[in-house]
Design an enzyme around this catalytic site. Sequence first.
Site, PDB file in Angstrom:
ATOM      1  N   PRO A 157       0.821  -1.221   0.000  1.00  0.00           N
ATOM      2  CG  PRO A 157      -0.841  -1.587   1.596  1.00  0.00           C
ATOM      3  CD  PRO A 157       0.500  -2.088   1.154  1.00  0.00           C
ATOM      4  CE1 TYR A 158       5.220   5.565   2.968  1.00  0.00           C
ATOM      5  CE2 TYR A 158       6.975   4.449   1.771  1.00  0.00           C
ATOM      6  CZ  TYR A 158       6.510   5.545   2.475  1.00  0.00           C
ATOM      7  OH  TYR A 158       7.341   6.623   2.680  1.00  0.00           O
TER       8      TYR A 158
END
Length: 254
Positions: A157-158
């Site tokens: 996600p990052y």
Amino acid sequence: MNSDLLNGKVVLVTGASSGIGAAAARVFAREGAAVVLAARREERLAALVEELTAKGAEARYAVCDVTDPGDAARAVRTAVTAYGRLDGAFNNAGVGGDRTPLHLMSDDVYDTVMDVNVRGVWNCLRHEIAAMLPHGGGAIVNNSSVAGLVAIPAAAPYVAAKHAVIGLTRAAADEYARQGVRVNAVAPGTTRSEITEDWFRRNPGLERTVNAMTPQNRTAEPEEIAAAAAWLLSDRCPFLTGTVLPVDGGFVNQ
């Protein structure tokens, strides 16, 4: 205050209560800017404003959760109300999320990382640009990451969020170039902060391992990222927009 890189400019900094954001507040003020500091932790913001004003700087703060469009609007309005305009913004607020394999990552982590890192930049860009246009433009720097340029493990996600920040940067730069708004991004490598120090404490040897992947073989200090952002916000690079500046000790150059 003894420099003039940002002399006379009004600059908003999000995520200003710690790490790169707090360093940016100090660097920008030292370079002559009037700074408006935005973050969720009011006690830290107030202490930092007190520190800066004691040194002769112009500083204000606005309590702000960048995921709330109303808060983003109020932060920009604080700058315009206090100083009459907004010349620059450093959209630095962000979260790292868990270091977990993608198939084990929870929906909550994904939602939080995307909401803060992407929607937060989106919210701020909309209100910052709207404030700059009536005054002939300005300069914005978004804080991405080397994870916006290359993949890093166990942080899907990052990585996705920081790639999206670069996409927003390029889209806004293209859309508003003719109206005098420059939009660029910095892509820091591993930088000393509360989050990274916690990672290093919980994982003995991690800092040495990460540094070994960086040609300069060290962790950046937050002031080094802030200095790059200050240059991008200044009038020293008027023909620079839509670019992503790695500040990473050579990490992505390998």
